[in-house]
Structure formats: structure tokens, C-alpha cells
Design a protein around this motif. Structure first.
Motif, PDB file in Angstrom:
ATOM      1  N   LEU A 158       0.835  -1.204   0.000  1.00 29.98           N
ATOM      2  CA  LEU A 158       0.000   0.000   0.000  1.00 29.98           C
ATOM      3  C   LEU A 158       0.867   1.250   0.000  1.00 29.98           C
ATOM      4  CD1 LEU A 158      -2.683   1.587   0.388  1.00 29.98           C
ATOM      5  CD2 LEU A 158      -2.301   1.377   2.830  1.00 29.98           C
ATOM      6  N   ALA A 209       2.351   1.729  -3.322  1.00 34.23           N
ATOM      7  CA  ALA A 209       1.373   2.208  -4.306  1.00 34.23           C
ATOM      8  C   ALA A 209       1.073   3.683  -4.074  1.00 34.23           C
ATOM      9  CB  ALA A 209       0.088   1.389  -4.222  1.00 34.23           C
ATOM     10  N   LEU A 210       0.828   4.057  -2.792  1.00 30.06           N
ATOM     11  CA  LEU A 210       0.510   5.461  -2.500  1.00 30.06           C
ATOM     12  C   LEU A 210       1.690   6.358  -2.870  1.00 30.06           C
ATOM     13  CD1 LEU A 210      -1.389   5.251   0.909  1.00 30.06           C
ATOM     14  CD2 LEU A 210      -2.338   5.647  -1.352  1.00 30.06           C
ATOM     15  N   LEU A 218       3.672  10.419  -9.064  1.00 30.91           N
ATOM     16  CA  LEU A 218       3.090  10.726 -10.381  1.00 30.91           C
ATOM     17  C   LEU A 218       2.324  12.048 -10.336  1.00 30.91           C
ATOM     18  CD1 LEU A 218       1.612   7.324 -11.638  1.00 30.91           C
ATOM     19  CD2 LEU A 218       3.475   8.629 -12.672  1.00 30.91           C
ATOM     20  N   LEU A 219       1.542  12.225  -9.282  1.00 23.70           N
ATOM     21  CA  LEU A 219       0.689  13.411  -9.198  1.00 23.70           C
ATOM     22  C   LEU A 219       1.526  14.668  -9.022  1.00 23.70           C
ATOM     23  CD1 LEU A 219      -2.338  12.276  -7.026  1.00 23.70           C
ATOM     24  CD2 LEU A 219      -2.199  12.500  -9.486  1.00 23.70           C
ATOM     25  N   THR A 220       2.444  14.670  -8.032  1.00 25.45           N
ATOM     26  CA  THR A 220       3.164  15.910  -7.725  1.00 25.45           C
ATOM     27  C   THR A 220       4.178  16.250  -8.802  1.00 25.45           C
ATOM     28  OG1 THR A 220       4.606  14.581  -6.351  1.00 25.45           O
ATOM     29  CG2 THR A 220       2.907  15.838  -5.236  1.00 25.45           C
ATOM     30  N   ILE A 231       4.158  15.099 -12.172  1.00 22.00           N
ATOM     31  CA  ILE A 231       3.675  15.220 -13.552  1.00 22.00           C
ATOM     32  C   ILE A 231       2.249  15.772 -13.605  1.00 22.00           C
ATOM     33  CG2 ILE A 231       3.349  14.029 -15.742  1.00 22.00           C
ATOM     34  CD1 ILE A 231       5.281  11.873 -14.696  1.00 22.00           C
ATOM     35  N   ALA A 232       1.320  15.021 -13.019  1.00 18.72           N
ATOM     36  CA  ALA A 232      -0.093  15.280 -13.312  1.00 18.72           C
ATOM     37  C   ALA A 232      -0.563  16.640 -12.788  1.00 18.72           C
ATOM     38  CB  ALA A 232      -0.957  14.164 -12.742  1.00 18.72           C
ATOM     39  N   ILE A 233      -0.303  16.943 -11.513  1.00 22.10           N
ATOM     40  CA  ILE A 233      -0.874  18.166 -10.929  1.00 22.10           C
ATOM     41  C   ILE A 233      -0.305  19.425 -11.596  1.00 22.10           C
ATOM     42  CG2 ILE A 233      -0.993  19.548  -8.825  1.00 22.10           C
ATOM     43  CD1 ILE A 233      -1.517  16.991  -7.297  1.00 22.10           C
ATOM     44  N   ALA A 235       3.905   5.779  -5.189  1.00 25.28           N
ATOM     45  CA  ALA A 235       3.965   5.886  -6.648  1.00 25.28           C
ATOM     46  C   ALA A 235       2.934   6.890  -7.151  1.00 25.28           C
ATOM     47  CB  ALA A 235       3.715   4.521  -7.283  1.00 25.28           C
ATOM     48  N   ILE A 236       1.705   6.790  -6.619  1.00 27.54           N
ATOM     49  CA  ILE A 236       0.646   7.716  -7.065  1.00 27.54           C
ATOM     50  C   ILE A 236       1.035   9.152  -6.713  1.00 27.54           C
ATOM     51  CG2 ILE A 236      -1.763   8.366  -6.781  1.00 27.54           C
ATOM     52  CD1 ILE A 236      -2.295   5.407  -6.064  1.00 27.54           C
ATOM     53  N   TYR A 237       1.541   9.335  -5.464  1.00 30.04           N
ATOM     54  CA  TYR A 237       1.912  10.679  -5.020  1.00 30.04           C
ATOM     55  C   TYR A 237       2.999  11.250  -5.927  1.00 30.04           C
ATOM     56  CZ  TYR A 237       3.505  14.482  -2.068  1.00 30.04           C
ATOM     57  OH  TYR A 237       3.845  15.717  -1.606  1.00 30.04           O
TER      58      TYR A 237
END
Lengths: 258, 186
Positions: free
Chosen positions: B42, B45-46, B52-54, B56-58, B48-50
């Protein structure tokens, strides 16, 4: 009755929640935390799906967005507005953390609705870590920002003086119950819906063994469809609830005054 | 008594069954041996998501939204300017139209006056011409009339002479002329 059921129907409503090693299929021991399991697989699929939506979907940076980019922007705007509305402008610093939690939960919930899939958020271990993370983080933030004034959260100055100690006890208890309800609400909802569908699914093949199945089988198939529809709603609503509660807790830490 | 023992035995069997089932089936959620594994993956995964978001995505989505807001504001401003321009153009057009109309009226009036003047002159000239011609014609008519009287007298004289001769008389030219002159005049 029990024997009748034993002839054909098999009830294993908890079967889909079992965790096992991805490659050997065997249950894992407590020290094998690095072994990839079915929960690892579905978390990885979730991360991949999030990357597809949020990173690949926004590659074109179109002024007039396409379908995927629209969804990515919608998700961003939805959580961004939620944080701003609930926790205030100074809460936006923590927007990436909250967005991470929301995306993980919503993707885990929805991917878990694929037949045969595993739902990481149906496990209390997963939701409790997230809820405890929020609880510890928000409490630490409250003390860092306001020091001992943060305890004012428990001292209801609007109430009559005589009632305040009693209210303080209640407030403290409710504060410490937060991570429990926060985590069990999500895991319980995800588990219960899936388990109910499993039970109905177990009834579905009754027509193969008994005449009663003529009535029971269509009913259980209908019930599965209805439950599935409900679960689609629940998958989103629970992600929403977890996220908005996180925002509310964050608001309490940033602005402890009642 | 036998029934009772049987019932107790059955109950014990059921309970044992349930316990066995719980042990075997149980709630996988409460199987603590899977907790370290779940928590480990977990957090991964969190994380990795964090990331990606901070990373690239956001920033990217925030950029897209800012760009869009900028484009929309720019477009609205441009539209506002175009609207102002259109308004000016409309005013200029209306003014030009009014000017043209006034000019046209003026030209029409001038032309009408000029034409009137020409017309008057032409009419006056025509009237003069007509007057001259009439006078000429009158003179001519008078001449013709005078000519005609003389001719009548000559013809009458000749005829009278001829008649007198034909009757066997001897025409006295001066007498005939005087008689005819008297008759024609009378």
C-alpha cells in the motif's frame, strides 16, 4: 437444512477477500511482506490506471480537452474544489496528499467491481493505514500550527462552563474514534457489498439441483444485478466520503475554533 | 434424556463445525499474517501515485487550466475590442450614409435647378422661335392673300374679257378692269 445445502450449494462469501502469493497461490506468512500477492497486483493495476488517466490522458495538454483529459481535469477540479471549500485556501497545500488518497480509493473500489478482481480497500489493514496516516498527520499539523491552542478543539467555549468538562471528554473520545470509523466505514462497505453478491451468486446455480431453483435462480440473478448497481454507487460514494472526511479533519487542524 | 444428550451432541457438532469454518474461512480481513504485506505494498502504491501526481499530473493539469483561463480571458477581451470596433464601424457607416444622403439631396437639388434653368432657357428660345415663325408665317400669309386677290382680279378680268369677246362684243380693256375691280372690291 444444512445437509440439503451441502448437497450442491457452496457458500464461500469470504473467498474473494483471501490474500495469497501471486505466483505460488499459497497463503503468505507475516514476514513475507515483499512477496507480490493478489492485492499487490490490483494495487499495481490501480496505479497503472491512474497513470493512464492523469499522465497519459493529459499528454496533449489540449486547450479544448478530449474525453480522457476531461475526466482527469474533472477529478482534479472535484478534489481541488472540495479541499478549498472544506479546509479553506490554506488547506490547498495538502491537496496532493488528499488527491492521492482519493484516486487510490476510487480506482481500487471500481477495479474491484470487475468480476474476479481483488479489492485492496476491502481490507481493514489498507484503510486503517490510510486513516491512521490522516489522523496522525492532521493531529501533528494541529499541534505544529497552533501548539496548545489546538486543544481548544476539545473545549467547547460556546457551551455553559459546567458542561464543558463533560463535553471535553466526549470530544476527546470522538476525536480518537475518528480513525476507527474512518477506516471501518470504507473497508466494511466494500466488503459487505461484495460478500452479499457472493451469497446471491452461491444461490444462483440452485436450478441445477432443485425444483425450487426455478424461482430462486432468476431472483438471485436479479439481486446480483441490483447489488452491482448499488455497489457502483457505493464505490464512488465511499471514496468521496473518505476524502471529504479527510478534508474536514484537516479543517479542524487548520482552524480549531468551533 | 436420550433426546437431550443427542441435542447437546448435535449442538456441539454444529459449534465445532462453525469454529472450524471460522478458522478455515474466517474473515481474511482479520488474518494478521497478511498485514505487513498489505501495508508494504500500500505504501509503495501510495508513494507511486503521489510521485506521479506531484511531479507530472498536478503541475500539468494546473498549467492546462491556467492556459485555458488565460485563453478565455484573452478571447473575451479580444471579442470586447472587436465589438467596440464594430460599434465604431457602424457609427462611421451611419455617418457616411447620412453624408451620402445629404450629398445626394444636394446634387439632386442642384441638378434640378440646372435642368430647370436649361429648360427655361430652351422654352424661352422656343417661344421666341415660335413667335418669329408665326410673324414670318403671317407676313407670308398676307402676301399669299394679297397675291390671291390680284390673281382673282386678273383671272376675273381675263374671264370677263373672254366672255365679252365670246358674246361678240369688243372688250374695252380699261372698262373691264374698272368693272372687275369694282366688283371684286365690293
Amino acid at each position: 437444512m444444512a445437509e440439503e445445502a451441502g448437497t450442491g450449494l457452496v457458500f464461500h462469501p469470504m473467498e474473494p477477500f483471501k490474500i495469497h502469493s501471486l505466483f505460488s497461490g499459497e497463503p503468505i506468512s507475516w514476514y513475507e511482506f515483499f512477496v507480490p500477492t493478489n492485492t499487490t497486483l490490483w494495487m499495481a493495476i490501480g496505479v497503472l490506471a491512474i497513470a493512464l488517466l492523469m499522465v497519459v490522458g493529459t499528454l496533449r495538454r489540449a486547450i479544448v480537452p478530449g474525453r480522457v483529459q476531461s475526466v482527469a481535469e474533472l477529478a482534479y477540479g472535484f478534489i481541488h474544489k472540495m479541499v478549498e471549500d472544506v479546509a479553506g485556501k490554506d488547506g490547498l497545500v495538502y491537496f496532493p496528499y488528499i488527491f492521492t488518497l482519493f484516486l487510490f480509493i476510487v480506482f481500487s473500489n471500481f477495479l474491484g467491481l470487475i468480476p474476479g478482481a481483488f479489492t485492496p480497500t476491502s481490507h481493514i489493514a489498507v484503510t486503517a493505514v490510510m486513516a491512521m496516516g490522516v489522523f496522525v498527520g492532521v493531529t501533528a499539523l494541529g499541534f505544529m500550527k497552533h501548539g496548545s491552542h489546538f486543544l481548544g478543539l476539545f473545549w467547547v467555549s460556546a457551551a455553559p462552563l459546567a458542561l464543558r468538562p463533560i463535553l471535553a471528554v466526549i470530544e476527546v473520545i470522538s476525536y480518537f474514534v475518528r480513525p476507527v470509523s474512518h477506516s471501518i466505514r470504507l473497508a466494511g462497505n466494500m466488503m459487505a457489498g461484495h460478500a452479499v453478491m457472493e451469497v446471491f451468486a452461491a444461490f444462483a446455480p440452485l436450478i441445477l439441483f432443485s425444483f425450487v431453483g426455478v424461482i430462486v435462480t432468476p431472483l438471485s440473478v436479479l439481486a446480483i444485478v441490483a447489488m452491482y448497481a448499488l455497489e457502483i454507487l457505493v464505490a464512488f460514494v465511499q471514496a468521496y466520503v473518505f476524502t471529504i472526511l479527510t478534508c474536514v479533519y484537516l479543517k479542524d487542524a487548520l482552524h480549531p475554533g468551533h | 434424556m436420550a433426546n437431550e444428550t443427542q441435542a447437546v451432541e448435535a449442538a456441539a457438532a454444529v459449534a465445532g463445525h462453525a469454529a472450524e469454518a471460522a478458522e478455515k474461512g474466517g474473515m481474511p480481513q482479520l488474518d494478521f499474517s497478511t498485514f505487513p504485506n498489505q501495508i508494504f505494498w500500500l505504501l509503495l502504491a501510495l508513494g507511486a501515485i503521489y510521485w506521479l501526481l506531484t511531479n507530472i499530473a498536478i503541475p500539468r493539469i494546473a498549467g492546462i487550466l491556467a492556459d485555458r483561463a488565460g485563453t478565455i480571458t484573452g478571447d473575451i477581451e479580444a471579442a470586447e475590442q472587436y465589438k467596440l470596433k464594430a460599434k465604431d464601424a457602424e457609427a462611421a457607416y451611419a455617418k457616411a450614409l447620412a453624408d451620402a444622403r445629404a450629398q445626394a439631396q444636394k446634387i439632386i437639388a442642384e441638378t434640378r435647378a440646372a435642368i430647370q434653368k436649361d429648360l427655361d432657357a430652351a422654352a424661352a428660345k422656343a417661344d421666341a422661335d415660335i413667335g418669329a415663325r408665326v410673324a414670318q408665317s403671317e407676313v407670308k400669309i398676307a402676301e399669299i392673300r394679297a397675291g390671291a386677290l390680284e390673281a382673282v382680279q386678273i383671272v376675273a378680268t381675263d374671264t370677263a374679257t373672254a366672255i365679252v369677246t365670246a358674246l361678240g362684243g369688243k372688250a374695252d380693256t380699261s372698262a373691264v378692269t374698272a368693272a372687275v375691280g369694282q366688283r371684286v372690291k365690293g
